[in-house]
Design a protein around this motif. Structure first.
Motif, PDB file in Angstrom:
ATOM      1  N   VAL A 132       0.852  -1.189   0.000  1.00 41.03           N
ATOM      2  CA  VAL A 132       0.000   0.000   0.000  1.00 41.03           C
ATOM      3  C   VAL A 132       0.896   1.249   0.000  1.00 41.03           C
ATOM      4  N   PRO A 133       0.714   2.158  -0.998  1.00 44.33           N
ATOM      5  CA  PRO A 133       1.557   3.360  -1.044  1.00 44.33           C
ATOM      6  C   PRO A 133       1.427   4.202   0.218  1.00 44.33           C
ATOM      7  N   CYS A 134       2.587   4.760   0.622  1.00 40.96           N
ATOM      8  CA  CYS A 134       2.616   5.707   1.739  1.00 40.96           C
ATOM      9  C   CYS A 134       3.407   6.926   1.254  1.00 40.96           C
ATOM     10  N   LEU A 135       2.703   7.966   0.851  1.00 42.89           N
ATOM     11  CA  LEU A 135       3.327   9.108   0.188  1.00 42.89           C
ATOM     12  C   LEU A 135       4.153   9.931   1.155  1.00 42.89           C
ATOM     13  N   SER A 136       5.246  10.490   0.613  1.00 37.71           N
ATOM     14  CA  SER A 136       6.084  11.418   1.367  1.00 37.71           C
ATOM     15  C   SER A 136       6.818  12.312   0.378  1.00 37.71           C
ATOM     16  N   ALA A 137       7.296  13.434   0.819  1.00 33.59           N
ATOM     17  CA  ALA A 137       8.037  14.388  -0.018  1.00 33.59           C
ATOM     18  C   ALA A 137       9.502  14.387   0.386  1.00 33.59           C
ATOM     19  N   GLN A 138      10.395  14.253  -0.626  1.00 28.72           N
ATOM     20  CA  GLN A 138      11.835  14.299  -0.369  1.00 28.72           C
ATOM     21  C   GLN A 138      12.348  15.686  -0.760  1.00 28.72           C
ATOM     22  N   LEU A 139      12.711  16.448   0.202  1.00 25.62           N
ATOM     23  CA  LEU A 139      13.197  17.809  -0.030  1.00 25.62           C
ATOM     24  C   LEU A 139      14.493  18.013   0.737  1.00 25.62           C
ATOM     25  N   ASP A 140      15.396  18.812   0.136  1.00 26.23           N
ATOM     26  CA  ASP A 140      16.639  19.137   0.838  1.00 26.23           C
ATOM     27  C   ASP A 140      16.996  20.595   0.553  1.00 26.23           C
ATOM     28  N   ASP A 141      18.071  21.037   1.115  1.00 25.08           N
ATOM     29  CA  ASP A 141      18.480  22.435   0.971  1.00 25.08           C
ATOM     30  C   ASP A 141      19.507  22.646  -0.137  1.00 25.08           C
ATOM     31  N   SER A 142      19.718  21.627  -0.992  1.00 29.28           N
ATOM     32  CA  SER A 142      20.757  21.755  -2.017  1.00 29.28           C
ATOM     33  C   SER A 142      20.419  22.873  -3.005  1.00 29.28           C
ATOM     34  N   LEU A 143      19.149  22.966  -3.398  1.00 28.77           N
ATOM     35  CA  LEU A 143      18.770  24.012  -4.342  1.00 28.77           C
ATOM     36  C   LEU A 143      19.017  25.387  -3.743  1.00 28.77           C
ATOM     37  N   LEU A 144      18.617  25.568  -2.512  1.00 27.65           N
ATOM     38  CA  LEU A 144      18.824  26.850  -1.857  1.00 27.65           C
ATOM     39  C   LEU A 144      20.310  27.173  -1.742  1.00 27.65           C
ATOM     40  N   HIS A 145      21.133  26.153  -1.478  1.00 26.79           N
ATOM     41  CA  HIS A 145      22.573  26.358  -1.355  1.00 26.79           C
ATOM     42  C   HIS A 145      23.164  26.786  -2.696  1.00 26.79           C
ATOM     43  N   VAL A 146      22.757  26.080  -3.768  1.00 21.76           N
ATOM     44  CA  VAL A 146      23.275  26.423  -5.102  1.00 21.76           C
ATOM     45  C   VAL A 146      22.823  27.818  -5.504  1.00 21.76           C
ATOM     46  N   MET A 147      21.543  28.109  -5.255  1.00 21.63           N
ATOM     47  CA  MET A 147      21.028  29.427  -5.626  1.00 21.63           C
ATOM     48  C   MET A 147      21.714  30.534  -4.829  1.00 21.63           C
ATOM     49  N   ARG A 148      21.979  30.268  -3.567  1.00 22.58           N
ATOM     50  CA  ARG A 148      22.639  31.279  -2.744  1.00 22.58           C
ATOM     51  C   ARG A 148      24.024  31.595  -3.311  1.00 22.58           C
ATOM     52  N   GLU A 149      24.752  30.545  -3.723  1.00 16.91           N
ATOM     53  CA  GLU A 149      26.089  30.765  -4.287  1.00 16.91           C
ATOM     54  C   GLU A 149      26.018  31.495  -5.632  1.00 16.91           C
ATOM     55  N   ARG A 150      25.073  31.051  -6.503  1.00 17.05           N
ATOM     56  CA  ARG A 150      24.967  31.670  -7.820  1.00 17.05           C
ATOM     57  C   ARG A 150      24.484  33.115  -7.715  1.00 17.05           C
ATOM     58  N   VAL A 151      23.500  33.362  -6.862  1.00 17.91           N
ATOM     59  CA  VAL A 151      22.990  34.723  -6.707  1.00 17.91           C
ATOM     60  C   VAL A 151      24.066  35.642  -6.155  1.00 17.91           C
ATOM     61  N   ALA A 152      24.908  35.115  -5.261  1.00 15.21           N
ATOM     62  CA  ALA A 152      25.967  35.938  -4.682  1.00 15.21           C
ATOM     63  C   ALA A 152      26.982  36.377  -5.739  1.00 15.21           C
ATOM     64  N   ARG A 153      27.112  35.604  -6.822  1.00 15.44           N
ATOM     65  CA  ARG A 153      28.069  35.948  -7.884  1.00 15.44           C
ATOM     66  C   ARG A 153      27.398  36.568  -9.100  1.00 15.44           C
ATOM     67  N   HIS A 154      26.052  36.640  -9.084  1.00 16.73           N
ATOM     68  CA  HIS A 154      25.331  37.098 -10.275  1.00 16.73           C
ATOM     69  C   HIS A 154      25.400  38.618 -10.395  1.00 16.73           C
ATOM     70  N   GLY A 155      25.805  39.076 -11.580  1.00 13.60           N
ATOM     71  CA  GLY A 155      25.848  40.503 -11.845  1.00 13.60           C
ATOM     72  C   GLY A 155      27.092  41.167 -11.267  1.00 13.60           C
ATOM     73  N   SER A 156      27.409  42.312 -11.813  1.00 12.60           N
ATOM     74  CA  SER A 156      28.536  43.102 -11.318  1.00 12.60           C
ATOM     75  C   SER A 156      28.331  44.551 -11.745  1.00 12.60           C
ATOM     76  N   VAL A 157      28.991  45.435 -11.061  1.00 16.84           N
ATOM     77  CA  VAL A 157      28.940  46.855 -11.375  1.00 16.84           C
ATOM     78  C   VAL A 157      30.348  47.314 -11.704  1.00 16.84           C
ATOM     79  N   SER A 158      30.504  47.943 -12.858  1.00  9.20           N
ATOM     80  CA  SER A 158      31.821  48.387 -13.309  1.00  9.20           C
ATOM     81  C   SER A 158      31.841  49.910 -13.396  1.00  9.20           C
TER      82      SER A 158
END
Length: 406
Positions: A111-137
């Motif tokens: 009998v299926p027992c549903l659950s959601a698998q979530l982690d913080d990897s996306l947030l970690h990657v986005m945090r790193e990419r956003v921190a480097r995104h764009g620059s002002v010259s």
């Protein structure tokens, strides 16, 4: 003004870009959430439906058994006269009910027992990419260095101003001063380019940027520079038998309409001035002839079959250089498809010239440089009169030749 204006524009660009990113990212997250919720709904529907059917069958069987049980109890309690009939009816119904038969119930592990698998990897990657995104010259890595007017064109030269920046390609754009959209004029590794087909006495804005080695994005644009030309474009003279001109009259093609020989095609007017560079670009070639030539002349006399004549300097398609009809010992590479032949002239006075009447000043000498391929020939061209401007021309015996002048 430049600092405040560029600061305001940069703020607007940053706000607009990050607002668009925020909207797009919110939409992507919402779409992903809806997709996962739909997966939960689908699994629930597929898993619960057979269990519901099984439950209905069991409840139906229990209901029928309960009803039979009540009917049997009623038959026992009834009188003698009705007991036999009720017992017979009970017995028949009992035979038709399979009290020991139940639908198969799945094991608990199935009998299926549903659950959601979530982690913080996306947030970690986005945090790193956003921190480097764009620059002002504060300063673009390249800037326009020079704008030089040419006939119907502007010669643009730019240079790198950031020593730590290693450019792979440059990108030059231009637009009319009253237009809103820039057009690409050049993309490549060179630091200079001649922008053709410009209207005289019209302001144009030019800007340049660069792409670093191994990068895909372009650098910030240079500060736009205004350039213009007061010189009318070089044009071939229309209506000459044996030659077809482009709509802008800067390209001439030798046609087969005059099979007896091409004659000379001159410029529409004497638009070449000393101190400029005149270029002939060969975009198509036909059969060679020793009379073929491109060059510069004092007048546009009719009837000549070639520029290899007096009062003219030219180069033949086989690379021979002629001055006033006489062939020089120095020779340049033969002219083929893609060849670019350049003429540069500088005035040198052989004898003092009467400023009140230059034509009475005696002999006049021009220092001429003709370049073709990676070689050039330098010589002096002696004239019997002072000339302020010169005609240019070409002559091809056989059809198929096409030449652009600028």
């Amino acid at each position: 003004i430049l600092v405040r204006g560029s600061s305001t524009h940069t703020r607007e660009t940053l706000r607009r870009h990050f607002q668009e990113l925020q909207t797009a990212l919110s939409r992507l997250l919402s779409d992903r959430l809806n997709t996962l919720l739909q997966e939960v709904d689908a699994i629930e529907q597929d898993s619960v439906s057979p269990l519901d059917d099984c439950q209905k069958l069991i409840e139906h069987g229990v209901s029928m058994a309960d009803e039979l049980l009540r009917e049997g109890e009623a038959a026992i309690r009834c009188g003698i006269s009705d007991k036999e009939d009720k017992l017979c009816s009970f017995a028949k119904k009992a035979l038709n009910i399979q009290l020991d038969s139940l639908p198969e119930v799945p094991a608990l592990v199935d009998v299926p027992c549903l659950s959601a698998q979530l982690d913080d990897s996306l947030l970690h990657v986005m945090r790193e990419r956003v921190a480097r995104h764009g620059s002002v010259s504060a300063h673009p890595p390249v800037q326009i260095e020079e704008l030089v007017e040419r006939p119907g064109s502007v010669f643009v030269r730019w240079c790198k101003v950031d020593e730590d920046f290693n450019p792979q390609d440059y990108r030059l754009q231009y637009r009319r001063s009253n237009a809103t959209q820039y057009e690409d004029a050049y993309i490549g590794r060179e630091c200079e380019f001649l922008v053709l087909h410009l209207d005289p006495h019209t302001d144009y804005l030019f800007r340049v940027c660069a792409r670093g080695e191994g990068r895909t994005e372009w650098s910030p644009w240079s500060v736009p520079q205004t350039g213009y030309t007061t010189l009318i474009p070089h044009e071939w003279c229309p209506g000459v038998d044996g030659y077809i001109l482009s709509s802008r009259k800067n390209i001439a093609m030798r046609s087969d309409s005059n099979t007896g020989g091409g004659g000379v095609l001159y410029s529409s007017s004497p638009t070449y001035f000393c101190g400029q560079t005149l270029t002939f670009k060969i975009s198509a070639a036909g059969q060679m002839d020793k009379r073929d030539s491109v060059g510069v002349c004092v007048d546009n006399q009719s009837g000549a079959e070639s520029l290899q004549r007096d009062q003219a300097v030219c180069i033949s398609t086989n690379g021979a250089v002629f001055v006033n009809g006489k062939e020089m010992t120095n020779q340049l590479p033969a002219i083929t498809v893609g060849s670019a032949v350049t003429f540069d002239m500088e005035v040198v006075s052989l004898f003092p010239v009467n400023n009140n009447n230059p034509s009475d000043g005696g002999n006049f000498k021009l220092r001429v440089t003709i370049g073709s391929g990676n070689r050039e020939v330098v010589f002096y061209w002696l004239l019997d009169q002072v000339v302020d401007c010169l005609f240019f021309g070409c002559s091809f015996v056989h059809p198929g030749w096409k030449v652009l002048v600028f």
